[in-house]
Scaffold this motif. Structure first.
Motif, PDB file in Angstrom:
ATOM      1  N   VAL A 114       1.661  18.056   5.625  1.00 55.95           N
ATOM      2  CA  VAL A 114       1.582  16.608   5.813  1.00 55.95           C
ATOM      3  C   VAL A 114       2.892  16.127   6.437  1.00 55.95           C
ATOM      4  CG1 VAL A 114       1.379  14.362   4.688  1.00 55.95           C
ATOM      5  CG2 VAL A 114       0.006  16.276   3.892  1.00 55.95           C
ATOM      6  N   ILE A 115       2.794  15.418   7.549  1.00 59.01           N
ATOM      7  CA  ILE A 115       3.973  14.868   8.214  1.00 59.01           C
ATOM      8  C   ILE A 115       4.363  13.566   7.517  1.00 59.01           C
ATOM      9  CG2 ILE A 115       4.918  14.010  10.386  1.00 59.01           C
ATOM     10  CD1 ILE A 115       2.792  15.736  11.810  1.00 59.01           C
ATOM     11  N   ASP A 116       5.569  13.530   6.978  1.00 54.38           N
ATOM     12  CA  ASP A 116       6.017  12.369   6.211  1.00 54.38           C
ATOM     13  C   ASP A 116       6.589  11.302   7.146  1.00 54.38           C
ATOM     14  OD1 ASP A 116       6.933  10.539   4.413  1.00 54.38           O
ATOM     15  OD2 ASP A 116       8.494  11.820   3.538  1.00 54.38           O
ATOM     16  N   MET A 117       5.804  10.256   7.379  1.00 55.45           N
ATOM     17  CA  MET A 117       6.284   9.107   8.158  1.00 55.45           C
ATOM     18  C   MET A 117       6.033   7.824   7.353  1.00 55.45           C
ATOM     19  SD  MET A 117       5.640  10.082  12.153  1.00 55.45           S
ATOM     20  CE  MET A 117       4.080   9.231  12.282  1.00 55.45           C
ATOM     21  N   LYS A 118       6.120   7.955   6.029  1.00 52.40           N
ATOM     22  CA  LYS A 118       5.790   6.848   5.130  1.00 52.40           C
ATOM     23  C   LYS A 118       6.727   5.670   5.340  1.00 52.40           C
ATOM     24  CE  LYS A 118       5.036   8.045   0.778  1.00 52.40           C
ATOM     25  NZ  LYS A 118       3.564   7.939   0.559  1.00 52.40           N
ATOM     26  N   ILE A 119       6.149   4.495   5.499  1.00 53.51           N
ATOM     27  CA  ILE A 119       6.910   3.249   5.575  1.00 53.51           C
ATOM     28  C   ILE A 119       7.114   2.678   4.172  1.00 53.51           C
ATOM     29  CG2 ILE A 119       7.018   0.931   6.566  1.00 53.51           C
ATOM     30  CD1 ILE A 119       7.096   3.185   8.659  1.00 53.51           C
ATOM     31  N   ALA A 120       6.052   2.661   3.396  1.00 61.21           N
ATOM     32  CA  ALA A 120       6.078   2.226   1.995  1.00 61.21           C
ATOM     33  C   ALA A 120       4.790   2.745   1.358  1.00 61.21           C
ATOM     34  CB  ALA A 120       6.160   0.711   1.888  1.00 61.21           C
ATOM     35  N   GLU A 121       4.673   2.599   0.058  1.00 61.98           N
ATOM     36  CA  GLU A 121       3.461   3.073  -0.627  1.00 61.98           C
ATOM     37  C   GLU A 121       2.369   2.012  -0.547  1.00 61.98           C
ATOM     38  OE1 GLU A 121       3.900   4.929  -4.389  1.00 61.98           O
ATOM     39  OE2 GLU A 121       4.952   6.620  -3.471  1.00 61.98           O
ATOM     40  N   GLY A 122       1.881   1.832   0.654  1.00 61.45           N
ATOM     41  CA  GLY A 122       0.837   0.847   0.904  1.00 61.45           C
ATOM     42  C   GLY A 122       1.408  -0.500   1.315  1.00 61.45           C
ATOM     43  N   THR A 123       0.581  -1.270   2.004  1.00 58.26           N
ATOM     44  CA  THR A 123       0.963  -2.621   2.394  1.00 58.26           C
ATOM     45  C   THR A 123       0.811  -3.577   1.221  1.00 58.26           C
ATOM     46  OG1 THR A 123      -1.302  -2.969   3.185  1.00 58.26           O
ATOM     47  CG2 THR A 123       0.366  -2.356   4.837  1.00 58.26           C
ATOM     48  N   ARG A 124       1.312  -4.790   1.401  1.00 56.30           N
ATOM     49  CA  ARG A 124       1.095  -5.835   0.416  1.00 56.30           C
ATOM     50  C   ARG A 124      -0.293  -6.451   0.637  1.00 56.30           C
ATOM     51  NH1 ARG A 124       6.446  -5.603   1.666  1.00 56.30           N
ATOM     52  NH2 ARG A 124       6.292  -6.865   3.567  1.00 56.30           N
ATOM     53  N   ASN A 125      -0.765  -7.174  -0.339  1.00 52.62           N
ATOM     54  CA  ASN A 125      -2.099  -7.770  -0.287  1.00 52.62           C
ATOM     55  C   ASN A 125      -2.065  -9.025   0.581  1.00 52.62           C
ATOM     56  OD1 ASN A 125      -4.620  -8.875  -0.690  1.00 52.62           O
ATOM     57  ND2 ASN A 125      -4.591  -8.696  -2.902  1.00 52.62           N
ATOM     58  N   PHE A 126      -2.660  -8.930   1.773  1.00 49.23           N
ATOM     59  CA  PHE A 126      -2.572 -10.081   2.686  1.00 49.23           C
ATOM     60  C   PHE A 126      -3.436 -11.258   2.251  1.00 49.23           C
ATOM     61  CE2 PHE A 126      -5.702  -7.409   5.161  1.00 49.23           C
ATOM     62  CZ  PHE A 126      -6.765  -8.295   5.215  1.00 49.23           C
ATOM     63  N   ALA A 127      -4.174 -11.110   1.153  1.00 53.63           N
ATOM     64  CA  ALA A 127      -4.830 -12.278   0.569  1.00 53.63           C
ATOM     65  C   ALA A 127      -3.788 -13.218  -0.038  1.00 53.63           C
ATOM     66  CB  ALA A 127      -5.824 -11.846  -0.508  1.00 53.63           C
ATOM     67  N   ASN A 128      -2.615 -12.651  -0.353  1.00 55.65           N
ATOM     68  CA  ASN A 128      -1.557 -13.426  -1.003  1.00 55.65           C
ATOM     69  C   ASN A 128      -0.307 -13.597  -0.153  1.00 55.65           C
ATOM     70  OD1 ASN A 128      -3.187 -13.406  -3.388  1.00 55.65           O
ATOM     71  ND2 ASN A 128      -2.405 -11.360  -3.860  1.00 55.65           N
ATOM     72  N   GLU A 129       0.014 -12.599   0.671  1.00 59.94           N
ATOM     73  CA  GLU A 129       1.233 -12.601   1.478  1.00 59.94           C
ATOM     74  C   GLU A 129       1.030 -11.653   2.649  1.00 59.94           C
ATOM     75  OE1 GLU A 129       4.574 -10.641  -0.511  1.00 59.94           O
ATOM     76  OE2 GLU A 129       3.134  -9.774  -1.937  1.00 59.94           O
ATOM     77  N   PRO A 130       1.840 -11.756   3.691  1.00 55.98           N
ATOM     78  CA  PRO A 130       1.685 -10.846   4.827  1.00 55.98           C
ATOM     79  C   PRO A 130       1.742  -9.379   4.395  1.00 55.98           C
ATOM     80  CG  PRO A 130       3.130 -12.649   5.412  1.00 55.98           C
ATOM     81  CD  PRO A 130       2.873 -12.785   3.936  1.00 55.98           C
ATOM     82  N   ALA A 131       0.947  -8.554   5.053  1.00 53.73           N
ATOM     83  CA  ALA A 131       0.827  -7.148   4.666  1.00 53.73           C
ATOM     84  C   ALA A 131       2.143  -6.405   4.804  1.00 53.73           C
ATOM     85  CB  ALA A 131      -0.250  -6.476   5.514  1.00 53.73           C
TER      86      ALA A 131
END
Length: 345
Positions: A121-138
């Motif tokens: 697996v090539i590790d290019m992780k930005i973060a462990e998932g985006t934020r919930n754009f129902a509440n705030e920008p992803a």
């Protein structure tokens, strides 16, 4: 974000390409869409003798905060589990890429969980998932730019292996929600026509998904493509965007897969429209919005198999058809070489 220098193919060669196709031992146009594909590949490569070298499909995986709003049939941990399935060779994309001798790479763009014991697996992780754009920008603009740059850097590295044809797949629970809102914002197609069943929502859950996405879409009014991407996108979509732009800069043939991958292309072409000159659209997804996406891009897909799996599977299945187009261009006799009479005038 890095700037992308994408030179459009020189269309001065087009008449020669078309002449070569027309003077094969067949009636004019008899190979139909294969002729269109052969012409596109030849134009991209600026040659009358195209070739496909070291084909790759890169699958980018990431989690989405919007999954917390109940827009998917499957729990979020399926993203991580499916990456493990890719590693173990058990997914559809493993089967199809292996069948057609396509090099497969798996990227962690932002999966919740780590793969420290999985060197494949090539590790290019930005973060462990985006934020919930129902509440705030992803994601932030900075995160979106970082994701684009990382996707581009990987393709630049792959290009150094002489690869000249590449496709992009994805895995991410709830990513059809991101793709649908991106589609709505870029194309201005009504949101209800962009939202589909994803992993198989029933009618009741589809209504709920639409309500969640309608509320989120009305909450933000991004004006620029990077704002659309950062507000509603996923890390895998952002990395595919960068990968597509870099592939065009490298003058690669780009295999466009389904709904999610095409949403990345919507962003990419909004950043630099010249990227479209390098694309071959591989299949029409059964996800309801994809047909309208393709119409917006004036794109005609090679296949329509009622698939909605993602992973780059449509790109892998279309690849041998593209091979056939290149092979007839190079190996099929002309009227002159075969001593066959051409049409009478």
């Amino acid at each position: 974000m890095k700037s992308f220098t994408i030179n459009k193919p020189n269309h001065d060669l087009h008449k020669e390409i078309q002449h070569k196709i027309d003077f094969k031992t067949k009636p004019l146009g008899a190979l139909g869409n294969l002729e269109t594909i052969a012409c596109r590949v030849s134009a991209i490569q600026q040659t009358l003798n195209p070739e496909l070298i070291n084909p790759h499909i890169v699958v980018f995986a990431a989690d989405h905060g919007i999954a917390q709003s109940g827009v998917s049939k499957y729990p979020q941990e399926v993203t991580y589990q499916m990456v493990l399935n890719f590693i173990n060779g058990g997914a559809a994309i493993n089967v199809f890429s292996g069948q057609h001798n396509i090099e497969l790479k798996i990227v962690d763009a932002g999966v919740k969980g780590c793969f420290n014991d999985c060197p494949s697996v090539i590790d290019m992780k930005i973060a462990e998932g985006t934020r919930n754009f129902a509440n705030e920008p992803a994601m932030s603009i900075k995160e979106a730019e970082l994701a684009i740059n990382r996707g581009a850097a990987l393709v630049k590295e792959i290009a150094q292996t002489n690869c000249n044809i590449i496709g992009f797949g994805e895995m991410g629970i709830a990513n059809t929600s991101s793709a649908a809102v991106i589609m709505h914002k870029i194309t201005e197609i009504p949101l209800n026509l962009c939202v589909g069943r994803g992993t198989g929502l029933d009618d009741e859950k589809l209504v709920e998904k639409c309500k969640v996405l309608e509320a989120a879409a009305s909450k933000y009014q991004p004006q620029q493509p990077m704002e659309v991407l950062s507000t509603f996108g996923g890390f895998e979509i952002a990395q595919i965007t960068g990968a597509m732009l870099q592939a065009a800069e490298e003058r690669m043939v780009i295999l466009i897969d389904g709904f999610i991958a095409t949403s990345a292309l919507l962003i990419a072409q909004a950043i630099n429209p010249a990227v479209l000159e390098y694309c071959i659209f591989c299949h029409q997804s059964d996800e309801s919005g994809h047909k309208l996406m393709l119409e917006f891009l004036n794109a005609e897909p090679i296949l329509k198999l009622n698939m909605r799996l993602g992973e780059g599977t449509g790109a892998a299945l279309a690849y041998p058809i593209i091979q056939s187009a290149v092979n007839f261009m190079n190996e099929m006799a002309s009227f002159e070489s075969a001593g066959v009479s051409n049409v009478t005038t």
